[in-house]
Scaffold this active site. Structure first.
Site, PDB file in Angstrom:
ATOM      1  N   SER A 295     -13.059   6.982   7.579  1.00  0.00           N
ATOM      2  CA  SER A 295     -13.339   5.942   6.595  1.00  0.00           C
ATOM      3  C   SER A 295     -13.788   4.656   7.292  1.00  0.00           C
ATOM      4  CB  SER A 295     -12.082   5.738   5.745  1.00  0.00           C
ATOM      5  OG  SER A 295     -12.338   4.944   4.643  1.00  0.00           O
TER       6      SER A 295
ATOM      7  N   ARG B 160      -4.645  -1.969  -5.347  1.00  0.00           N
ATOM      8  CA  ARG B 160      -4.263  -0.684  -4.772  1.00  0.00           C
ATOM      9  C   ARG B 160      -4.407   0.459  -5.777  1.00  0.00           C
ATOM     10  NH1 ARG B 160      -4.303   2.029  -0.144  1.00  0.00           N
ATOM     11  NH2 ARG B 160      -2.594   3.499   0.062  1.00  0.00           N
TER      12      ARG B 160
ATOM     13  N   HIS C  37     -11.020  11.501  -0.780  1.00  0.00           N
ATOM     14  CA  HIS C  37     -11.242  10.727   0.437  1.00  0.00           C
ATOM     15  C   HIS C  37     -10.079  10.850   1.425  1.00  0.00           C
ATOM     16  CE1 HIS C  37     -13.038   7.678   2.886  1.00  0.00           C
ATOM     17  NE2 HIS C  37     -12.031   6.846   2.741  1.00  0.00           N
TER      18      HIS C  37
ATOM     19  N   ASP D 286     -14.678  14.316  -1.631  1.00  0.00           N
ATOM     20  CA  ASP D 286     -14.662  12.869  -1.380  1.00  0.00           C
ATOM     21  C   ASP D 286     -15.833  12.230  -2.125  1.00  0.00           C
ATOM     22  OD1 ASP D 286     -14.682  10.296  -0.393  1.00  0.00           O
ATOM     23  OD2 ASP D 286     -14.628  10.870   1.720  1.00  0.00           O
TER      24      ASP D 286
END
Lengths: 381, 211
Positions: free
Chosen positions: A156, A226, A354, A321
């Site tokens: 990432s 979040r 992801h 992802d």
């Protein structure tokens, strides 16, 4: 306990590199001094040729593997993949895992005290880029007296740092391992980040980033950020498999309290994040993501940006992802092929999304194990 | 016995050894459907070639990585748009032509990307498949075509004459042709009657100038 730790690096202790040589940043500002906190696992060989640098993702830090104390319940964030006999094998490699500048519980960041004013940096902490992080990691490399990393590895946002390393310090890494990354964010990616940032800065307890001085934290904003992020890290399929439309109370209540399990889960993820993450750091990290674009300097030509690269690449993507889809990884691969560089690419069939890069699907682990096995042979370890 | 086979290739499968002989040292090679990477690993070691293998099967791709071959896990049927014109010296496709959706389009792509293309395929015109289908009325099963009709990956079987017809239609130059039996050996008869006696066909192709 012994069983749990049989494939673990065991107890680890963070170390601190204090740097008092000023470092210029992409934004034009200078950090006059700073601390970099890092952990290491495994042993550096006599030739100092077996060091691997781990670049962490948005919510990671220096604690990638092992435990800080006997009582520690959770190991480091990438413990599934780093350890004796694991994908990143600490029997063969010396693994270095720093916390990035701007972080929240290690290296110098917005929560740190400004050496001149004695106040928390807060919003005065300079905006950072991947290139700034890489520059600071190269200072750590020199301090550890490592001529060249056997490999630089990251998923990432960490994968973006790996690319930056290969471009900025071509001689300093033999291999670049880029997992679940993209050559730059899409407008949709940036849009998600902007919503997350707006959630934070509009929280009444944000106080323009000076919440430390008010002894509060913008809990609601950080929690929302979040929750949003978490949705993008998981695939639709993973959420369906985990929660479906299951109801907590077994029936619909026609209200706005938590009714579906997935709502409960997101609130839990958001709330626990607030306890371990800093809102200013979240702003900085997402901005660094937004800014990342190594092809900016070459007019959008990524192959031209890769021209100085000498590292050999391994690129990995995951089919579920959608934050950084396989198509984004293939852009990296295509540019490397166009530039005539050495690259291998694995597209791992996965379910979770992801966050798959934190896990241990056989195709993923076996690909990287085979690759790193060659790296270790080459490093003579 | 074909003289090409007298060169030593440390136990390399004979058809791959034949392909190796056609590849010039230091060449940039793209190997479509590269399997476990044996050919590229051999070419890297003995001819200093650079390049990539394309392979869809994860276990094969992992084997490539283990051999130090650059492997890209991509589906040939998704096309090769990402590769630039004339960006390779050789584009190789060994025993994969018959498994792809559009062999004709893939061959055009190979000719676009590479200066030379090398293609091998099982010849359906060999007397044994003809016999099986013509006399017995059964889809052929042989060493060159080991799968049954229901589990075969082969969706576009062709004969030497079919393939050369395609090359003619597309104005593709056949630089070299070689036909062998399932043990990858050649003889006079195969050279005289390739479509009837050749079990596996190997071709080196080039785009006709102006095409």
């Amino acid at each position: 306990m012994a069983e749990r730790r049989s494939h673990s690096v065991g107890l680890v202790e963070p170390q601190t590199l204090h740097v008092d040589t000023p470092m210029g940043l992409d934004c034009g500002k200078t950090l006059s001094q700073f601390d970099l906190v890092y952990e290491t696992y495994g042993k550096l060989n006599a030739a100092r040729s077996n060091a691997i640098l781990i670049c962490h993702a948005l919510s990671g830090n220096h604690h990638a593997a092992g435990y800080h104390s006997e009582a520690d319940v959770k190991p480091g964030w990438w413990d599934k993949c780093i350890g004796p006999g694991k994908m990143i094998d600490t029997d063969r490699f010396f693994v270095v895992s720093p916390a990035n500048l701007g972080g929240y519980n290690g290296s110098t960041g917005p929560h740190s005290l400004h050496p001149e004013t004695g106040r928390h940096y807060g919003p005065d902490f300079p905006v950072l880029t991947c290139a700034d992080w890489v520059r600071s990691q190269d200072i750590l490399r020199r301090a550890l007296d490592i001529e060249q990393w056997a490999a630089v590895v990251g998923g990432s946002l960490g994968g973006m740092q790996v690319m930056q390393w290969s471009i900025d310090y071509p001689d300093r890494l033999a291999h670049a391992i880029v997992i679940a990354a993209a050559p730059k964010l899409s407008a949709q990616n940036i849009a998600f980040n902007e919503i997350a940032r707006q959630a934070i800065v509009t929280d009444p307890e944000f106080h323009g980033g000076r919440y430390y001085e008010h002894d509060v934290v913008p809990r609601r904003g950080l929690m929302l950020a979040r929750m949003l992020g978490h949705i993008t890290y998981l695939s639709d399929e993973a959420m369906r498999a985990k929660f479906g439309r299951d109801l907590r109370a077994g029936r619909i209540n026609y209200g706005f309290d938590v009714e579906f399990q997935v709502e409960s889960y997101l609130r839990y993820q958001g709330a626990s994040f607030v306890d371990r993450f800093d809102a200013n750091t979240y702003l900085l990290m997402t901005k660094a993501l937004d800014y990342f674009d190594p092809a900016y300097a070459t007019g959008g030509d990524l192959a031209a940006a890769f021209a100085p690269v000498t590292a050999r690449f391994m690129v990995v993507s995951f089919t579920s992802d959608w934050r950084f889809s396989p198509a984004r990884s293939r852009e990296i691969v295509d540019a490397l092929v166009d530039a005539g560089k050495e690259v291998s690419y694995a597209e791992v069939t996965s379910d979770l999304g992801h966050d798959d890069f934190l896990l241990t699907m056989p195709h993923y682990v076996n690909s990287l194990r085979a690759y790193l096995g060659r790296v270790a042979d080459e490093a003579g370890t | 016995m074909n003289t090409l086979l007298t060169q030593t290739h440390d136990g390399l499968r004979d058809d791959l050894a034949l392909i190796s002989n056609w590849i010039t040292p230091g060449a940039r090679v793209l190997d479509l459907g590269c399997g476990d990477g044996t050919l590229l690993a051999h070419l890297q070691r003995t001819k200093n070639v650079t390049g990539y293998g394309l392979e869809i099967d994860p276990d094969n791709a992992i084997a490539c990585i283990g051999l130090g071959v650059n492997v890209l896990q991509l589906d040939l049927d998704a096309g090769l748009d990402q590769f630039e014109d004339n960006s390779f010296d050789f584009v190789v496709m060994s025993s994969a032509l018959q498994e792809v959706q559009r062999p004709d389009q893939l061959i055009e792509e190979m000719l676009r990307i590479g200066r030379d293309s090398i293609v091998t395929f099982p010849n359906f015109g060999h007397w044994r498949p003809r016999l099986s289908l013509g006399l017995r009325g059964l889809m052929p099963v042989s060493k060159a075509l080991p799968n049954r009709w229901y589990d075969t990956p082969n969706i576009h079987l062709c004969t030497v004459r079919d393939f050369e017809g395609l090359c003619r239609d597309k104005q593709v130059d056949i630089v070299r042709r070689h036909v062998v039996n399932h043990a990858h050996r050649s003889n006079l008869g195969m050279r005289a009657f390739p479509n009837l006696l050749g079990e596996i066909a190997l071709y080196q192709l080039r785009r006709t100038v102006g095409f």
